[in-house]
Design a protein around this motif. Structure first.
Motif, PDB file in Angstrom:
ATOM      1  N   PRO A 110       0.816  -1.226   0.000  1.00  0.00           N
ATOM      2  CA  PRO A 110       0.000   0.000   0.000  1.00  0.00           C
ATOM      3  C   PRO A 110       0.844   1.268   0.000  1.00  0.00           C
ATOM      4  CG  PRO A 110      -0.913  -1.599   1.526  1.00  0.00           C
ATOM      5  CD  PRO A 110       0.414  -2.141   1.087  1.00  0.00           C
ATOM      6  N   ARG A 111       1.918   1.302   0.788  1.00  0.00           N
ATOM      7  CA  ARG A 111       2.764   2.494   0.819  1.00  0.00           C
ATOM      8  C   ARG A 111       3.494   2.698  -0.509  1.00  0.00           C
ATOM      9  NH1 ARG A 111       3.346   4.774   5.849  1.00  0.00           N
ATOM     10  NH2 ARG A 111       2.882   3.482   7.663  1.00  0.00           N
ATOM     11  N   VAL A 112       3.950   1.611  -1.115  1.00  0.00           N
ATOM     12  CA  VAL A 112       4.645   1.717  -2.402  1.00  0.00           C
ATOM     13  C   VAL A 112       3.690   2.244  -3.469  1.00  0.00           C
ATOM     14  CG1 VAL A 112       5.753   0.409  -4.242  1.00  0.00           C
ATOM     15  CG2 VAL A 112       6.362  -0.045  -1.857  1.00  0.00           C
ATOM     16  N   ALA A 113       2.476   1.698  -3.495  1.00  0.00           N
ATOM     17  CA  ALA A 113       1.486   2.130  -4.490  1.00  0.00           C
ATOM     18  C   ALA A 113       1.151   3.611  -4.321  1.00  0.00           C
ATOM     19  CB  ALA A 113       0.218   1.284  -4.363  1.00  0.00           C
ATOM     20  N   VAL A 114       0.960   4.024  -3.075  1.00  0.00           N
ATOM     21  CA  VAL A 114       0.606   5.420  -2.808  1.00  0.00           C
ATOM     22  C   VAL A 114       1.783   6.343  -3.108  1.00  0.00           C
ATOM     23  CG1 VAL A 114      -0.042   7.071  -1.001  1.00  0.00           C
ATOM     24  CG2 VAL A 114      -1.180   4.841  -1.131  1.00  0.00           C
ATOM     25  N   ALA A 115       2.999   5.888  -2.839  1.00  0.00           N
ATOM     26  CA  ALA A 115       4.175   6.708  -3.134  1.00  0.00           C
ATOM     27  C   ALA A 115       4.269   6.992  -4.630  1.00  0.00           C
ATOM     28  CB  ALA A 115       5.439   6.007  -2.644  1.00  0.00           C
ATOM     29  N   ALA A 116       4.032   5.973  -5.453  1.00  0.00           N
ATOM     30  CA  ALA A 116       4.071   6.164  -6.902  1.00  0.00           C
ATOM     31  C   ALA A 116       2.965   7.116  -7.351  1.00  0.00           C
ATOM     32  CB  ALA A 116       3.934   4.818  -7.608  1.00  0.00           C
ATOM     33  N   PHE A 117       1.770   6.911  -6.840  1.00  0.00           N
ATOM     34  CA  PHE A 117       0.634   7.768  -7.183  1.00  0.00           C
ATOM     35  C   PHE A 117       0.893   9.209  -6.760  1.00  0.00           C
ATOM     36  CE2 PHE A 117      -3.330   9.772  -5.757  1.00  0.00           C
ATOM     37  CZ  PHE A 117      -4.091   9.725  -6.913  1.00  0.00           C
ATOM     38  N   SER A 118       1.366   9.394  -5.528  1.00  0.00           N
ATOM     39  CA  SER A 118       1.612  10.736  -5.007  1.00  0.00           C
ATOM     40  C   SER A 118       2.710  11.442  -5.782  1.00  0.00           C
ATOM     41  CB  SER A 118       1.981  10.668  -3.518  1.00  0.00           C
ATOM     42  OG  SER A 118       0.929  10.118  -2.761  1.00  0.00           O
ATOM     43  N   GLY A 119       3.705  10.685  -6.233  1.00  0.00           N
ATOM     44  CA  GLY A 119       4.761  11.288  -7.036  1.00  0.00           C
ATOM     45  C   GLY A 119       4.222  11.892  -8.313  1.00  0.00           C
ATOM     46  N   VAL A 120       3.318  11.174  -8.969  1.00  0.00           N
ATOM     47  CA  VAL A 120       2.697  11.701 -10.187  1.00  0.00           C
ATOM     48  C   VAL A 120       1.878  12.944  -9.864  1.00  0.00           C
ATOM     49  CG1 VAL A 120       1.048  11.217 -12.031  1.00  0.00           C
ATOM     50  CG2 VAL A 120       2.658   9.447 -11.304  1.00  0.00           C
ATOM     51  N   MET A 121       1.159  12.917  -8.752  1.00  0.00           N
ATOM     52  CA  MET A 121       0.340  14.068  -8.388  1.00  0.00           C
ATOM     53  C   MET A 121       1.197  15.296  -8.109  1.00  0.00           C
ATOM     54  SD  MET A 121      -2.593  12.879  -8.790  1.00  0.00           S
ATOM     55  CE  MET A 121      -3.445  14.358  -8.261  1.00  0.00           C
ATOM     56  N   ARG A 122       2.360  15.112  -7.504  1.00  0.00           N
ATOM     57  CA  ARG A 122       3.247  16.250  -7.257  1.00  0.00           C
ATOM     58  C   ARG A 122       3.761  16.841  -8.566  1.00  0.00           C
ATOM     59  NH1 ARG A 122       4.680  13.407  -2.522  1.00  0.00           N
ATOM     60  NH2 ARG A 122       6.240  12.149  -3.606  1.00  0.00           N
ATOM     61  N   VAL A 123       4.123  15.953  -9.499  1.00  0.00           N
ATOM     62  CA  VAL A 123       4.629  16.426 -10.792  1.00  0.00           C
ATOM     63  C   VAL A 123       3.561  17.222 -11.529  1.00  0.00           C
ATOM     64  CG1 VAL A 123       5.351  15.681 -13.091  1.00  0.00           C
ATOM     65  CG2 VAL A 123       6.372  14.626 -11.068  1.00  0.00           C
ATOM     66  N   THR A 124       2.353  16.696 -11.592  1.00  0.00           N
ATOM     67  CA  THR A 124       1.286  17.394 -12.316  1.00  0.00           C
ATOM     68  C   THR A 124       0.927  18.709 -11.627  1.00  0.00           C
ATOM     69  OG1 THR A 124      -0.396  16.081 -11.158  1.00  0.00           O
ATOM     70  CG2 THR A 124       0.333  15.289 -13.319  1.00  0.00           C
ATOM     71  N   GLY A 125       0.954  18.722 -10.297  1.00  0.00           N
ATOM     72  CA  GLY A 125       0.674  19.952  -9.575  1.00  0.00           C
ATOM     73  C   GLY A 125       1.700  21.031  -9.881  1.00  0.00           C
ATOM     74  N   GLN A 126       2.968  20.636  -9.939  1.00  0.00           N
ATOM     75  CA  GLN A 126       4.021  21.596 -10.255  1.00  0.00           C
ATOM     76  C   GLN A 126       3.900  22.113 -11.688  1.00  0.00           C
ATOM     77  OE1 GLN A 126       7.461  19.255  -9.350  1.00  0.00           O
ATOM     78  NE2 GLN A 126       7.361  19.633  -7.154  1.00  0.00           N
ATOM     79  N   LEU A 127       3.610  21.211 -12.624  1.00  0.00           N
ATOM     80  CA  LEU A 127       3.460  21.626 -14.019  1.00  0.00           C
ATOM     81  C   LEU A 127       2.277  22.576 -14.176  1.00  0.00           C
ATOM     82  CD1 LEU A 127       4.166  18.230 -15.826  1.00  0.00           C
ATOM     83  CD2 LEU A 127       5.636  20.247 -15.803  1.00  0.00           C
ATOM     84  N   TRP A 128       1.169  22.249 -13.538  1.00  0.00           N
ATOM     85  CA  TRP A 128      -0.014  23.107 -13.606  1.00  0.00           C
ATOM     86  C   TRP A 128       0.272  24.451 -12.945  1.00  0.00           C
ATOM     87  CZ3 TRP A 128      -3.358  24.877  -9.602  1.00  0.00           C
ATOM     88  CH2 TRP A 128      -4.538  25.490 -10.052  1.00  0.00           C
ATOM     89  N   GLY A 129       0.937  24.414 -11.799  1.00  0.00           N
ATOM     90  CA  GLY A 129       1.216  25.640 -11.072  1.00  0.00           C
ATOM     91  C   GLY A 129       2.112  26.604 -11.814  1.00  0.00           C
ATOM     92  N   HIS A 130       2.929  26.086 -12.738  1.00  0.00           N
ATOM     93  CA  HIS A 130       3.826  26.947 -13.501  1.00  0.00           C
ATOM     94  C   HIS A 130       3.361  27.129 -14.949  1.00  0.00           C
ATOM     95  CE1 HIS A 130       6.416  25.733 -10.112  1.00  0.00           C
ATOM     96  NE2 HIS A 130       6.951  26.925 -10.269  1.00  0.00           N
TER      97      HIS A 130
END
Length: 242
Positions: free
Chosen positions: A167-187
């Protein structure tokens, strides 16, 4: 409804609407000040002066300046967790998280606009990333959120996150994608919720190929990426490679 009951309920409704308007006004004023003159440079006195209320009123709605900085993000995260808990039990973990975040983005734009503009939300995101004290708080909150999501996923799958790492590995991968998209959207230039949803969907659809695909093979542009293979990524189906 009797006249007496209607009279008893009406003041409560009016009071709640007034409290909501006051909270929204304080939040809007705080974020405007944070993003124009700086978070550290803004005082609570300046926030309450902008709304013409007392410090006591501010602290009735917010525990601190930091809480106001993350108020909209807190609302988004709560909406995502609510959607995740409602996903059908038969959905694989990645499928459930992907569906939950996309469903949340379908409706969260309207909720954000009821409080602040999406453009102000984007400016706030940039401000958080450029303010060391808030960036540290953002990292702390992200870790807490990932733990909460992992607990939800573990509960869905009947697993114990203390003994099963999936569960932690799956969420870590998912959260990593969410951080990337948030940064791209924010800029980026497009501040709409539609653009954030599309960006999130496109990048989540690249998670399967990125983890399991052949990187030497030709790949289509991200805007037309292949769909996420939830069956392939389902943690309980990860093959034993030892």
């Amino acid at each position: 409804m009797t006249d007496g009951r209607r009279a008893a309920e009406q003041p409560t409704g009016l009071r709640e609407r007034k409290k909501r308007r006051t909270r929204d006004a304080l939040l809007h004023a705080a974020l405007e000040l944070f993003t124009t003159q700086g978070y550290d440079e803004t005082t609570v006195d300046e926030i309450v002066d902008a709304v013409e209320v007392s410090q006591r009123t501010f602290f009735r709605y917010f525990a601190s300046k930091e809480e106001t900085a993350f108020a909209v993000q807190e609302m988004v995260e709560s909406r995502f967790l609510s959607e995740l808990r409602q996903r059908p039990a038969e959905e694989a973990p990645f499928e459930a998280m992907r569906s939950a975040v996309l469903c949340a983005w379908n409706s969260i734009g309207e909720a954000i606009e009821e409080t602040v503009t999406v453009e102000l939300h984007m400016r706030t995101y940039r401000m958080i990333e450029s303010t060391p004290s808030l960036l540290a708080a953002h990292l702390r909150r992200s870790i807490d959120l990932e733990t909460e999501i992992a607990e939800v996923i573990a509960g869905r799958e009947g697993l114990d996150i203390r003994t099963d790492p999936r569960p932690r590995v799956a969420v870590a991968a998912f959260s990593g994608v969410m951080r990337v998209t948030g940064q791209l959207w924010g800029h980026g230039r497009d501040t709409s919720m539609e653009s954030l949803r599309a960006l999130t969907e496109n990048y989540l659809d690249q998670l399967g190929p990125a983890l399991a695909g052949n990187w030497h093979a030709p790949v289509e542009p991200v805007t037309a990426g292949p769909a996420l293979s939830t069956r392939q990524l389902r943690p309980r189906h990860v093959p034993n490679t030892s």
